[in-house]
Design an enzyme around this catalytic site. Structure first.
Site, mmCIF file in Angstrom:
data_model
loop_
_atom_site.group_PDB
_atom_site.id
_atom_site.type_symbol
_atom_site.label_atom_id
_atom_site.label_comp_id
_atom_site.label_asym_id
_atom_site.label_seq_id
_atom_site.Cartn_x
_atom_site.Cartn_y
_atom_site.Cartn_z
ATOM 1 N N LYS A 76 -4.962 7.217 6.918
ATOM 2 C CA LYS A 76 -5.864 6.528 5.991
ATOM 3 C C LYS A 76 -6.962 5.844 6.811
ATOM 4 O O LYS A 76 -6.682 5.272 7.871
ATOM 5 C CB LYS A 76 -5.028 5.506 5.226
ATOM 6 C CG LYS A 76 -5.693 4.773 4.086
ATOM 7 C CD LYS A 76 -4.648 3.915 3.371
ATOM 8 C CE LYS A 76 -5.184 3.212 2.158
ATOM 9 N NZ LYS A 76 -4.110 2.483 1.417
ATOM 10 N N SER B 156 -3.919 3.347 -3.175
ATOM 11 C CA SER B 156 -5.219 3.565 -2.546
ATOM 12 C C SER B 156 -5.170 4.608 -1.430
ATOM 13 O O SER B 156 -6.202 5.014 -0.905
ATOM 14 C CB SER B 156 -5.760 2.245 -1.977
ATOM 15 O OG SER B 156 -4.884 1.726 -0.990
ATOM 16 N N SER C 78 0.562 1.437 -2.895
ATOM 17 C CA SER C 78 -0.400 2.443 -2.460
ATOM 18 C C SER C 78 0.161 3.545 -1.578
ATOM 19 O O SER C 78 -0.578 4.453 -1.190
ATOM 20 C CB SER C 78 -1.586 1.774 -1.761
ATOM 21 O OG SER C 78 -2.350 1.040 -2.682
#
Length: 466
Positions: free
Chosen positions: A82, A158, A182
C-alpha cells in the site's frame, strides 16, 4: 513464456521452486512485471512499479542460491505494498495529492526490509483510499482500484489496491493497513485472506499514519500458508515504532496445521447478527456449520464501541492533518476533508468518554476470551458494491455505503484484537468472515482458517472479472 512462470503459484511454491533452482527469481519477477503490465490497466491496483529495483533484488537472490546460500523462506516471491509504506526513492503519497510533493523516502519501511531479508522482492506500491480514510477503494486522484471478480465493483478500502493485486493474481503477497477494517474489507470483497494482527505486533515504522492508537499493518495472500509465511517474516520488536511490542517473535507457520478440535469457538451474537445482507448471513452459516459451532456469545455494547471508534478515528485523524486542512483544503478528496473537519470540531469531553469506554470494552472482551478461544463474525455486511454506489439498505434503512461497510470490523480493531479474514467463495461474488481471537493468539486464528481452507469451506477464487 514469462507470463506463465509463477501464474497461480503460491508464495510457498515460488520460494521452493527458486530455492531448488527449478526457476530463477529473475524469471519469477519478470513474469510478475508482465502480469502487472497486462492486467493493471484494468485493475488499477498499482500506483508505482519498481521494476529495476525488483530486477536487481532478484539477481541478488539468484546469486545467493547459486553460491549455495539460503535466500530465505520467501526467496524470489514478488510482493507489493500500500502506498503509505515508505519505499526508498519514492514519495510516500498515502493515497493523497498533497503528499506527492514530499521528498523521496530515504529508507524502506521496516516491514519491507524484513520481507526482503526473507528473500521476497518488492515490485511496487499500491493504490489506496486517501489518507486511509476510506472503505471503498475509490481514489479521486488515482482512480478506483477494481474488483478482480467484477471490475464494475469496489475492491474495498482503504487497502483497495492490495486486495485487487492479490485477488487478481498479480502478486501472491501484499501489505496493507487496518485502522477500522482496511485489511478485512478488501479481503472480503476481493476473495482473499487477510491478517490484522494484534495491535503492536508488527512494526509500523516508516509508514504514513492515520490514527496512531488504532493503526495496524498486515499481509494479504491467497492461502493461509502464505499469510503465515509473510507474517512470520515480519515479526519482531522494533525500537523505531513506540507502539511495537517487545515480545519475542512467535512463529505460526509450524502451528497452522494443528488440530482445532480442542478450541472453544462461538458466534458473535446480537449486533454482529444484524445489519446484514443475505450473502453475509450465508457466509457465516457456512463457516459455523463446518466448525460445528452452536454457541453464541453476546458482545456487550458493540454499537457503542463502533461509535467510540468513530470518535477516536475522526479526532486523531483531524489532529494529524490540521495544518494540511488549513493550508490546502482544496487538494483533499472532499469526502475525506469534510469528515476530518468534522473531527476537528468534536468536543474534548466526548473524546475522553470514548477513551474511557474503550478501556471498559477491552476489559469486557478479555473476559469473554477467558471462556472461549475464537469468535466468528461477518467481515462486511454485503459483497462488493458497484463502483460509485453511494447508499445501500440495511435493516430497512437507507445508509451511506462508505461509512457503513466497516460496521462489523470497527468494534474489533478498536481494541486491537487479532483477526484473520477468510474468503467464502459464494456465487457470483465472494465475501469474508472474521476469525477473531485473544491478543497475541494469531496462531489460533490461523489454525482455524487453515482448517476451513483444508475443508474447502474457504478459498480464494480465481479472478474472473478481467
Amino acid at each position: 513464456m514469462t507470463q506463465a512462470v509463477g501464474k497461480g503459484w503460491s508464495a510457498q511454491e515460488i520460494a521452493q521452486a527458486v530455492a531448488a533452482r527449478k526457476v530463477s527469481a529473475g524469471d519469477v519477477v519478470e513474469a510478475a512485471l508482465a502480469r502487472i503490465a497486462r492486467h493493471d490497466t484494468i485493475l488499477n491496483s498499482f500506483t508505482d512499479v519498481t521494476a529495476e529495483r525488483a530486477r536487481a533484488r532478484a539477481r541478488t537472490v539468484d546469486t545467493a542460491i547459486a553460491a549455495g546460500r539460503s535466500a530465505g523462506p520467501l526467496a524470489g516471491v514478488p510482493f507489493a505494498v500500500k502506498n503509505l509504506f515508505d519505499v526508498e526513492g519514492l514519495a510516500t503519497r498515502a493515497g493523497s495529492k498533497i503528499n506527492r510533493a514530499r521528498s523521496p523516502a530515504p529508507r524502506d519501511a521496516t516491514l519491507i526490509e524484513r520481507l526482503e531479508a526473507a528473500g521476497a522482492v518488492l515490485v511496487g506500491a499500491l493504490n489506496m483510499g486517501e489518507y486511509a480514510y476510506d472503505f471503498t477503494g475509490e481514489n479521486v486522484h488515482d482512480g478506483p482500484s477494481r474488483n478482480p471478480h467484477d471490475v464494475t465493483r469496489m475492491s474495498g478500502g482503504s487497502s483497495g489496491g492490495s486486495g485487487s493485486a492479490v485477488g487478481g493474481g498479480l502478486v501472491p503477497i501484499a501489505l496493507g493497513s487496518d485502522t477500522n477494517g482496511s485489511i478485512r474489507v478488501p479481503s472480503s470483497f476481493c476473495g482473499i485472506f487477510g491478517l490484522k494482527p494484534t495491535f503492536g505486533r508488527l512494526s509500523r515504522a516508516r509508514s504514513f499514519p492515520f490514527v496512531f492508537s488504532l493503526d495496524h499493518l498486515g499481509p494479504f495472500a491467497r492461502s493461509v500458508a502464505d499469510l503465515a509465511l509473510a507474517y512470520d517474516a515480519m515479526q519482531g520488536p522494533d525500537g523505531d515504532d513506540a507502539a511495537c511490542t517487545t515480545r519475542a517473535a512467535q512463529p505460526v507457520t509450524p502451528l497452522i496445521a494443528q488440530e482445532i478440535g480442542d478450541l472453544r469457538i462461538a458466534l458473535a451474537g446480537g449486533y454482529f447478527q444484524t445489519h446484514l445482507f443475505p450473502e453475509a448471513v450465508e457466509a457465516v452459516s457456512h463457516v459455523a456449520r463446518a466448525l460445528d459451532v452452536t454457541r453464541t456469545v453476546e458482545i456487550p455494547e458493540a454499537a457503542r464501541a463502533r461509535a467510540a471508534a468513530y470518535v477516536i478515528t475522526t479526532t486523531e485523524g483531524a489532529s494529524l492533518h490540521l495544518d494540511r486542512l488549513r493550508k490546502q483544503p482544496d487538494n483533499f478528496d472532499p469526502a475525506v476533508r469534510d469528515r476530518l473537519i468534522a473531527g476537528a470540531m468534536v468536543p474534548a469531553p466526548l473524546v475522553d468518554r470514548a477513551q474511557k469506554f474503550r478501556r471498559w470494552y477491552r476489559g469486557e472482551m478479555l473476559k469473554i476470551f477467558e471462556t472461549i478461544d475464537v469468535l466468528i463474525a461477518p467481515a462486511t455486511p454485503c459483497v462488493a458494491p458497484k463502483l460509485g454506489q453511494t447508499t445501500f439498505v440495511l435493516d430497512g434503512v437507507e445508509l451511506p455505503v462508505r461509512a457503513n461497510i466497516g460496521i462489523h470490523t470497527q468494534p474489533i480493531s478498536f481494541i486491537g484484537l487479532p483477526v484473520v479474514a477468510v474468503p467464502v467463495p459464494l456465487q457470483p461474488m465472494p465475501i469474508g468472515v472474521q476469525i477473531i481471537t485473544a491478543p497475541w493468539r494469531e496462531d489460533v486464528a490461523l489454525r482455524v482458517a487453515y482448517a476451513l481452507e483444508q475443508m474447502g469451506v474457504v478459498a480464494s477464487p480465481a479472478p474472473r472479472g478481467f
